[in-house]
Design an enzyme around this catalytic site. Structure first.
Site, PDB file in Angstrom:
ATOM      1  CG  ASP A 196      -1.736   1.173   1.468  1.00 45.50           C
ATOM      2  OD1 ASP A 196      -1.838   2.020   0.557  1.00 45.50           O
ATOM      3  OD2 ASP A 196      -2.323   1.290   2.572  1.00 45.50           O
TER       4      ASP A 196
ATOM      5  CG  HIS B 196      -4.114   4.318   3.474  1.00 47.22           C
ATOM      6  ND1 HIS B 196      -4.382   3.174   2.759  1.00 47.22           N
ATOM      7  CD2 HIS B 196      -5.253   5.064   3.430  1.00 47.22           C
ATOM      8  CE1 HIS B 196      -5.617   3.227   2.289  1.00 47.22           C
ATOM      9  NE2 HIS B 196      -6.168   4.367   2.687  1.00 47.22           N
TER      10      HIS B 196
END
Length: 560
Positions: A194, A367
């Site tokens: 990610d 994130h």
């Protein structure tokens, strides 16, 4: 040795639409099946999903879909995928529950039942590989990463993740299992990680600090609080509920997306109600003083900003903003959405409310920031690194971080959609491309909107439409009626009489010229009208409307 291919069908050089395929010899493993919400230039488009054409050409090789979490960027395209593929779907309890919701709402696949609930202890075995899972921390419970075990090592896909060492058990990362993958005998061959927050150098606020911030805002607000939240951000919903309970407020839930997600998460004990009487119907908020109310709001597709605009304009079906309201935006807007958020704030202030954004004093994200991303690489120790999930600059920032922790530039791959990364005979390389564009969803239409239609919509939105209607008799070679000129969004006809007069004459001249030819062609006539009008209108107005000639054939005989 195995022949391994890694192909992103979405999620690279863009935000959302995550879908990655890993081929191990003859088997194809699909990792996530997400959608993307359209940018403003995609006029009228509801959502964008990946192009499935490569998978359709290899349908018999697809083993299943493996989901990392329950957000739309990971599961939103599943109903469209299952219209074409009858394969099993694997995911954790909440992820599968939310995937079922999405599938049941789609009339084409509502009877699909081949769902399989997994957890971090599950191993799914196939002929050429096995699939295992490890817990990760995100803004929704039951998030996992995926490891595909091959003869040459593991191909690991992180999904959305961050490291939060103060996370409650439901959200905790399985650091031990991640470490074990990195230390395993065959190790990690390739890591797909990610990149959404790769440009952020500082620490991302822990959810404990965010909860404290939410509570502080609630304690220092005297009027109503309208908390705007993405429906599937279960962690934030829980923080709002907890803060409301501690400040003796009742919570009214609006928005169909939130109601469904809330009910599902509550049933599975992924949301815990601090008290049984905390939730009240929206229709009952008038029975309480303003300082006793929290309104939890999301909008269509879980996007709260459009609903806030309706509230500020007095057009919301349930709640409108009034003097003294605090609108608390508890989601961090993407860069592309910042202008919209700023306009929404202005509308809220005009309506008498005030605005607070959760990211004003904290760095809030689901994130991982730079240190988190470096830690994941160091724990897994991959031979090859593939940054995914993010726009190009984010992938580039992540690639730089990977190099800083010891991965050579030659072992880092930054693919575009459809790029094939192949591992064969001990070597990883770029090996061509497959079709992997965007499939646009407009209403019930799937993929029937292309660049030409979007171009026409853009022209219509900017320069309008210009219609010329003529009825002719080909037998007599004459015009029976017209030309009649109609304009929408181009010029105001009553104030442009000279322009209309000239365009009428142009159309009449072109029609008569075509009727005088030995060979009459409808398509040629329409094209010549378009070309002639386009040249004239651009010369007079410097605008290019959509020109629509309507030519009808009628009888010239008069009724007796």
């Amino acid at each position: 040795m195995s022949d391994i291919k890694i192909i992103p069908l979405g999620g690279v050089r863009e935000n959302g639409k995550n879908m990655y395929i890993v081929e191990v010899d003859a088997e194809i493993f699909v990792l996530d099946c997400g959608l993307m919400y359209p940018e403003s230039e995609l006029l009228g488009i509801d959502v964008v999903i990946p192009d499935f054409s490569y998978l359709e050409a290899n349908k018999e090789r697809v083993t299943g879909v493996f989901l990392t979490h329950g957000h739309a960027d990971a599961i939103g395209a599943l109903p469209y995928f299952l219209q074409k593929f009858d394969v099993p779907v694997f995911g954790t309890e909440l992820t599968i529950a939310l995937a079922k919701l999405a599938v049941e709402e789609n009339g084409q696949v509502k009877n699909f039942t081949d769902f399989h609930v997994i957890d971090a202890t599950t191993t799914v075995g196939f002929e050429n590989a096995d699939v295992r899972f490890f817990r990760t921390t995100h803004t929704i419970p039951d998030s996992v990463g995926i490891a595909i075990g091959t003869k040459d090592g593991n191909v690991v896909y992180t999904g959305d993740f961050k490291f939060d060492h103060s996370a409650i058990p439901m959200y905790q990362t399985d650091l031990g299992k991640i470490t074990d993958l990195g230390k395993s005998k065959k190790g990690v061959l390739a890591l797909l990680s990610d990149s959404s927050n790769a440009e952020h150098a500082g620490d991302t606020a822990s959810e404990l600090k965010i909860a404290e911030e939410v509570l502080e805002i609630f304690r220092n607000t005297n009027g109503r609080i309208i908390a705007a939240c993405v429906a599937s951000n279960i962690c934030r919903v829980q923080q709002v509920l907890d803060a409301a309970h501690k400040t003796h407020r009742k919570v009214a839930i609006t928005g169909k997306d939130l109601e469904k997600v809330f009910a599902t998460a509550l049933k599975l004990n992924k949301i815990i109600l601090p008290s049984d009487d905390l939730i009240i119907p929206v229709k009952n908020i008038a029975k309480y003083d303003d300082e006793e109310i929290v309104i939890l709001e999301t909008g269509s597709y879980g996007e709260p900003i459009k609903s806030l605009q309706k509230m500020a304009q007095g057009k919301h079906r349930q709640v409108n903003i009034k003097e003294g309201d605090l609108v608390y935006i508890t989601t961090t807007p993407s860069t592309a959405f910042e202008t919209t958020v700023a306009k929404t704030e202005d509308m809220i202030y005009r309506a008498g409310g005030t605005v607070r954004l959760i990211n004003e004093s904290l760095s809030v994200s689901g994130h991982g920031s730079e240190d988190d991303l470096k830690l994941m690489i160091n724990l897994l120790k991959p031979k090859f690194f593939i940054p995914i999930q993010g726009e190009y600059r984010m992938l580039a920032a992540h690639a730089k971080l990977a190099n800083e922790v010891g991965i050579a530039h030659k072992d880092i791959f930054m693919p575009g959609k459809g790029d094939v990364i192949e591992y064969k005979a001990g070597r990883m390389r770029m090996a061509g491309q497959v079709d992997a564009g965007n499939t646009m969803i407009d209403g019930i239409g799937i993929g029937d909107i292309g660049n030409i239609v979007l171009r026409d919509r853009k022209i219509l939105s900017e320069d309008g439409i210009f219609v010329a209607v003529v009825t002719i008799s080909r037998k007599k070679g004459t015009i029976i009626s017209g030309p009649e000129i109609t304009s929408k969004g181009f010029v105001y006809v009553k104030e442009s009489e000279e322009l209309i007069k000239e365009t009428t004459a142009i159309v009449k001249e072109v029609v008569e010229e075509n009727l005088g030819r030995k060979e009459f062609e409808w398509s040629r006539l329409k094209q010549e009208i378009r070309d002639s009008l386009s040249r004239y209108l651009f010369d007079k107005t410097r605008r290019r409307p959509v020109i629509l000639p309507i030519i009808m054939e009628g009888s010239s005989r008069k009724k007796g």
